[in-house]
Each structure stands twice: as C-alpha cells, then as structure tokens.
Design an enzyme around this catalytic site. Structure first.
Site, mmCIF file in Angstrom:
data_model
loop_
_atom_site.group_PDB
_atom_site.id
_atom_site.type_symbol
_atom_site.label_atom_id
_atom_site.label_comp_id
_atom_site.label_asym_id
_atom_site.label_seq_id
_atom_site.Cartn_x
_atom_site.Cartn_y
_atom_site.Cartn_z
ATOM 1 N N LYS A 175 0.850 -1.192 0.000
ATOM 2 C CA LYS A 175 0.000 0.000 0.000
ATOM 3 C C LYS A 175 0.887 1.244 0.000
ATOM 4 C CE LYS A 175 -1.495 2.766 3.145
ATOM 5 N NZ LYS A 175 -1.549 4.033 2.428
ATOM 6 N N GLU A 250 10.891 1.181 9.474
ATOM 7 C CA GLU A 250 11.868 2.202 9.066
ATOM 8 C C GLU A 250 11.220 3.541 9.371
ATOM 9 O OE1 GLU A 250 14.866 1.761 7.914
ATOM 10 O OE2 GLU A 250 14.844 -0.367 7.419
ATOM 11 N N CYS A 284 14.260 11.080 5.443
ATOM 12 C CA CYS A 284 14.388 10.552 6.813
ATOM 13 C C CYS A 284 15.775 10.787 7.371
ATOM 14 C CB CYS A 284 14.079 9.060 6.804
ATOM 15 S SG CYS A 284 15.072 8.140 5.610
ATOM 16 N N GLU A 385 11.427 15.781 14.551
ATOM 17 C CA GLU A 385 11.671 15.725 13.110
ATOM 18 C C GLU A 385 10.762 16.754 12.427
ATOM 19 O OE1 GLU A 385 10.099 12.362 10.879
ATOM 20 O OE2 GLU A 385 12.039 12.120 9.900
HETATM 21 N N1 LIG Z 1 13.771 5.233 7.920
HETATM 22 C C1 LIG Z 1 13.561 5.359 6.626
HETATM 23 O O1 LIG Z 1 14.234 4.732 5.810
HETATM 24 C C2 LIG Z 1 12.490 6.282 6.116
HETATM 25 C C3 LIG Z 1 12.384 6.501 4.742
HETATM 26 C C4 LIG Z 1 11.393 7.370 4.271
HETATM 27 C C5 LIG Z 1 10.550 8.023 5.158
HETATM 28 N N2 LIG Z 1 10.676 7.805 6.496
HETATM 29 C C6 LIG Z 1 9.813 8.534 7.441
HETATM 30 O O2 LIG Z 1 8.498 8.658 6.919
HETATM 31 C C7 LIG Z 1 7.877 9.811 7.454
HETATM 32 C C8 LIG Z 1 7.190 10.591 6.353
HETATM 33 O O3 LIG Z 1 6.304 9.800 5.673
HETATM 34 P P1 LIG Z 1 4.717 9.880 5.855
HETATM 35 O O4 LIG Z 1 4.304 11.245 6.284
HETATM 36 O O5 LIG Z 1 4.120 9.288 4.633
HETATM 37 O O6 LIG Z 1 4.502 8.912 7.098
HETATM 38 P P2 LIG Z 1 3.134 8.352 7.672
HETATM 39 O O7 LIG Z 1 3.499 7.538 8.858
HETATM 40 O O8 LIG Z 1 2.131 9.417 7.837
HETATM 41 O O9 LIG Z 1 2.582 7.427 6.493
HETATM 42 C C9 LIG Z 1 3.346 6.370 5.971
HETATM 43 C C10 LIG Z 1 2.414 5.323 5.421
HETATM 44 O O10 LIG Z 1 1.661 4.787 6.498
HETATM 45 C C11 LIG Z 1 0.276 4.800 6.179
HETATM 46 N N3 LIG Z 1 -0.482 4.879 7.422
HETATM 47 C C12 LIG Z 1 -0.934 5.981 8.058
HETATM 48 N N4 LIG Z 1 -1.629 5.629 9.174
HETATM 49 C C13 LIG Z 1 -1.602 4.290 9.238
HETATM 50 C C14 LIG Z 1 -2.135 3.331 10.153
HETATM 51 N N5 LIG Z 1 -2.834 3.683 11.228
HETATM 52 N N6 LIG Z 1 -1.901 2.021 9.928
HETATM 53 C C15 LIG Z 1 -1.187 1.634 8.857
HETATM 54 N N7 LIG Z 1 -0.676 2.481 7.938
HETATM 55 C C16 LIG Z 1 -0.864 3.800 8.131
HETATM 56 C C17 LIG Z 1 0.134 5.980 5.244
HETATM 57 O O11 LIG Z 1 -1.053 5.893 4.491
HETATM 58 C C18 LIG Z 1 1.390 5.843 4.409
HETATM 59 O O12 LIG Z 1 1.210 4.895 3.401
HETATM 60 C C19 LIG Z 1 8.980 10.593 8.122
HETATM 61 O O13 LIG Z 1 8.914 10.445 9.514
HETATM 62 C C20 LIG Z 1 10.248 9.946 7.573
HETATM 63 O O14 LIG Z 1 11.370 10.090 8.407
HETATM 64 C C21 LIG Z 1 11.620 6.951 6.989
HETATM 65 C C1 LIG Z 2 16.060 6.170 2.883
HETATM 66 N N1 LIG Z 2 16.131 7.328 1.988
HETATM 67 C C2 LIG Z 2 17.315 8.107 2.318
HETATM 68 C C3 LIG Z 2 16.211 6.883 0.616
HETATM 69 C C4 LIG Z 2 14.932 8.122 2.059
HETATM 70 C C5 LIG Z 2 14.563 8.600 3.361
HETATM 71 O O1 LIG Z 2 13.626 9.363 3.483
#
Ligand SMILES: NC(=O)c1ccc[n+]([C@@H]2O[C@H](COP(=O)([O-])OP(=O)(O)OC[C@H]3O[C@@H](n4cnc5c(N)ncnc54)[C@H](O)[C@@H]3O)[C@@H](O)[C@H]2O)c1
Ligand SMILES: C[N+](C)(C)CC=O
Length: 489
Positions: A175, A250, A284, A385
């Site tokens: 998803k 992640e 991230c 963050e």
């Molecule tokens: N560690 C990594 O490699 C990495 C990489 C990319 C992004 N991120 C993190 O992602 C965040 C930004 O992304 P975002 O705003 O899309 O995050 P988010 O947590 O809002 O959403 C991520 C995903 O989770 C889904 N989601 C939301 N609520 C949910 C629930 N209750 N149950 C299951 N799924 C649910 C969303 O629809 C989306 O597909 C930042 O905190 C960033 O640091 C981490």
């Molecule tokens: C993991 N990376 C660096 C590709 C995307 C993070 O948001």
C-alpha cells in the site's frame, strides 16, 4: 481521465466502493491523475489472494534462480521505462526530474541486487553431533507480507521491500501513501509484464487508517514492513502483535551532522546544504542537526547563508530548479508551525523561516530554505523531526561534547562526522548510536549496505543481505538415517 487501478490477484480493478481520489501536483495543485481509493474490503481481497498464492501457488517453491531471473526482468523494465517513471514521480512529489531519474537508477539497482542475491544462499549443512544423521539449515519465505510506504520516496522505498520479498519467494500486498500512488501503479504493470504469477504481488491503494490498518491487523499477514512516521510505526507495532507478525519498521530521524574545525571547509559547507535541502528536507536521513565546532561556527553559518540564498526553487520539470515544493498544504502547515516553535524557543533566524514571495510559486507548497542558529539540544525544534528544509545549528567545543549532542535524541537513523583526523573520526563513529554513520560524506546509500535505525528510528534492516533475510524464515531439518526405539517408556 482514466482511473489508476489497483492490482489484485493478477487483475486491474477499481475499488470495491468505486471511490476515487484526486492526485495533486504539489507544484501547482493541478490534478494529475485520479486513483482508485481502496478500503478495508479491498485490502482483505488482496490479502486473501496473496494467502492463496502463498499456500497453493508455485512462487514459494519456484527455484530461487528462476525467481531471481524474474526480479532481474523487473530491473530491465524499470530501466526501459525510466523516463516515464521519473516523470510520474516528479508529478506526484514535486521533486526535480533530475532527482527522480537518480531514484529510478537506484531502484533498478535494488531489483538487480536482489535478483543476483536470490540464489546465493542455499542453506547450510551442520556437522551433526548425532551419529547416522543429517542436519541442515534451509531458508524459506516468511509467507504473506504487508508492505506500507511513505510519500517522500514512493517507489524507492517500495523497491527496498518488493525486490527482497519477491526474491525470497514471498507473496505480498503493498500500500503506497494515498497521495503518491502513481509510480507504484506503473511498476505493477512492469511486475505483471515480467511474469510474476497472479496473486503473488498485489497493490491496494487507499488511506492508512483503513487499508494500512487492515494489513497490520489481519491474521493472514505474516510480516509487516513499514516505512513512515514514528507515531504510525507505534500503531503498526501494536496491531502486529495480534498474531505476532514479523515486523520491520523504518521510521524517522533527526540526524546530526558534526563538523570539526579541521574538516575540509568548502566541501563540508556544500554537503551540509545537500544533506538538508535536497528534496526540500523531506528525507528521513536529512542532516537537519548541524553541530559545529565553536571556532568555525560564525564563518560556517555566514558562508552557508550566502549559498542557501541562491538555491533556486521552482517546478521540478524546469532543469534550473534545485528545490521543489513540500508535498502538501497539510505538510507545509506542519513545517510552518515547527519553525514558529523554534523561534518561540529562542532560535535565531539566519535565513528563511517563511514562504517565498515569487508569484510563480504561490500555487505550490513552497517554503524557503531555513537556517536557525542559537539552538540548544533541549529545544523541540532540535529534538523533533521537522521533515522540511530547515537546519538547526548547535555549537560544541570538545569531542565528547560533540558526541553527546549527536546522541542526544530519541532517534538513531543516521549521522555524519567531518574531520581530516582519521583517529578522531573513528572514535566518534564508534560512539555514535545510529544505523548509518558517514565520515566526510552524508546521505549516501546503496543496495549492498544495510539501512535502518537504532533507538526509535526503527526495527530491522532493509538493503544488503540483511534486507533479504528479513523476508526469510530459517528452518533446521534433522534427518535420522537410522531410527530406533528410545525405550524410555
Ligand atoms: N527510515 C527510513 O528509511 C524512512 C524513509 C522514508 C521516510 N521515512 C519517514 O516517513 C515519514 C514521512 O512519511 P509519511 O508522512 O508518509 O509517514 P506516515 O506515517 O504518515 O505514512 C506512511 C504510510 O503509512 C500509512 N499509514 C498511516 N496511518 C496508518 C495506520 N494507522 N496504519 C497503517 N498504515 C498507516 C500511510 O497511508 C502511508 O502509506 C517521516 O517520519 C520519515 O522520516 C523513513
Ligand atoms: C532512505 N532514503 C534516504 C532513501 C529516504 C529517506 O527518506
């Protein structure tokens, strides 16, 4: 506009409710696509298809070499359609097409890496301590995998999950973020073209609190792999406990970039900018906590401000654009509030801290590159963050102080240290509590090296050999070649 459909059990389908969602270009808020909006019932249908394909289909027992070949074919098709994929990613996220092209190269590289790794671990023969026996360890797929991805690197984060899951013989339901589904839809066309059997890989579009929650809750899902925010990660972890699913998280980061006075000054400035303002800080691992040795602080900040002033914001499709918009109005509001919090806490605005005034940017979710100085580690703006183009600057005088500042966080995703002193660099790295630490670099990743977080930045690792092992169960098989009664009872 044709509806972007879901892919369930080898068929392209609308959502069961027939609901749709408009997909918006964050540069100008134009509708670029209409996508099916799935719900709990769509997720259940996809999970049932994946369960059936795992329990009764050929994929889990297809020789790893053949699975690897099909995963490699997906890499070929991504390379073939790189330009179309890159354009879709930029339309959806606002990132520059140049950056999206780089993402597509990385993504093809990830599929290629796991294609080649698929048949390399044939298990292990144990030197059995029992006479007349054979003891062996084999690797098997985990089962049905639920995969949930964020909006900032839509297809890249998906590739880190899809490629190893398929290579290891699992079936899956993925998803994407509901606001960035376009490249997922396109790559599923390529997955179909590559010959992945029906039911093995399923795509459900829709919101997190319905589709995502169902993937986390459903007892027919054996593993859930999530990339996204920490609060969502906590909910998923709780939901996953219902059937003790395997879990990979992640999550976010608040990543320190420590610069010693003996670092290569110009390179450190250039990379400190890149570490934060690339993709408008929506990364991230962005180096949003700049930690400067006091003796270079003033000159470093002054030079940084001069360079940041020239960053060109604009349309990701314009080749001169260096930084695009934020993803959405909702996210822009969060970044505005985050910077206001920092100012209230006593941070000084060195540059930015507002929206640009350029008339051409008013329909997009733009925010100016921002540098906040006079920051202290206990401020919310340093600890939380922000996920926007915002650097907070702190000072240190000793190596120990630098390390303590770098580690003073609930997060532990990544960090950097800049110095020409090799021993000092190694001392710092040994003490920095993060999943990735760069010496004289920042924000670099490639398929061969594992990625993931210490502390609250996550659980498990993607990429590298560990990224495949996350999708494998280890089974010990003991074969008695001379069975005899034990005669105990
Ligand atoms: N560690 C990594 O490699 C990495 C990489 C990319 C992004 N991120 C993190 O992602 C965040 C930004 O992304 P975002 O705003 O899309 O995050 P988010 O947590 O809002 O959403 C991520 C995903 O989770 C889904 N989601 C939301 N609520 C949910 C629930 N209750 N149950 C299951 N799924 C649910 C969303 O629809 C989306 O597909 C930042 O905190 C960033 O640091 C981490
Ligand atoms: C993991 N990376 C660096 C590709 C995307 C993070 O948001």
């Amino acid at each position: 506009m044709a509806i972007k459909q879901q892919y369930i059990d080898g068929k392209w389908v609308d959502s069961i409710s027939n609901k749709t969602r408009k997909i918006i270009n964050p540069f100008n808020q134009e509708v670029v696509a209409v996508a099916a909006e799935g719900d709990i019932a769509d997720a259940q249908k996809a999970i049932a298809a994946a369960r059936n394909a795992f329990d009764y289909g050929p994929w889990p027992t297809t020789p790893a070499t053949v699975r690897g070949r099909i995963v490699g074919k997906i890499a070929d098709l991504i390379e073939r359609d790189k330009e179309a994929l890159a354009e879709l990613e930029s339309l959806d996220t606002g990132k520059t097409v140049e950056e999206s092209r780089g993402d597509m190269d990385d993504i093809a590289g990830v599929f290629r890496y796991y294609a080649e790794l698929a048949d390399k671990d044939g298990g292990e023969i144990i030197d059995s301590p029992i006479p007349n026996s054979v003891s062996k360890v084999v690797k098997e797929p985990v089962g049905v995998c639920g995969q949930i991805t964020p909006w900032n690197y839509p297809l890249l984060q998906a590739s880190w999950k899809l490629a190893p899951a398929l290579a290891a013989g699992n079936t899956l339901v993925i998803k994407p973020s509901e606001i960035t589904p376009l490249t997922h839809v396109k790559v599923f066309q390529l997955i179909e073209e590559a010959g992945v059997p029906a039911g093995v890989a399923n795509l459900v579009l829709g919101p997190g609190d319905t589709v995502g929650a169902e993937l986390s809750n459903n007892v027919d899902v054996d593993l859930i792999s999530f990339t996204g925010g920490i609060q969502t990660g906590k909910k998923i972890m709780q939901a996953a406990s219902v059937n003790v699913k395997k879990l990979a998280l992640e999550l976010g980061g608040k990543n320190p970039n420590v610069i010693f006075a003996d670092a290569d000054f110009e390179t450190a400035i250039d990379q400190a900018m890149n570490a934060v303002f690339f993709h408008a800080g929506q990364i991230c691992s962005a180096g949003t906590r700049l930690i400067l040795e006091e003796s270079i602080h003033d000159e470093f900040v002054q030079k940084l401000v001069e360079r940041v002033r020239n960053i060109k914001l604009g349309n990701g499709f314009d080749e001169t654009t260096q930084m695009g918009p934020l993803i959405s109005q909702e996210h822009l509001n969060k970044v505005i509030n985050y910077v206001e919090m920092g100012i209230k806490e006593g941070a000084t605005v060195a540059i930015g801290a507002k929206r640009p005034e350029d008339p051409e940017l008013q329909n997009g979710f733009f925010y100016l590159p921002t540098i906040l100085t006079n920051c202290k580690t206990d401020m919310g703006v340093v600890q939380n963050e922000g996920f926007g183009p915002v650097i907070t600057v702190e000072k240190f005088t000793t190596e120990d102080e630098a390390i303590n500042l770098a580690n003073d966080s609930i997060y532990g995703l990544s960090g950097g240290v800049w110095t020409k002193d090799i021993a000092k660099a190694e001392r710092c790295v040994a003490k920095m509590r993060m999943g990735t630490v760069w010496i004289n670099d920042f924000n670099l990743y490639f398929p061969h090296a594992p990625w993931g977080g210490f502390k609250q930045s996550g659980i498990g690792r993607e990429l590298g050999k560990t990224g495949l092992e996350e999708y494998q169960e280890t089974k010990h098989v003991f074969h008695n070649l001379n069975p005899e009664p034990i005669n105990w009872f």
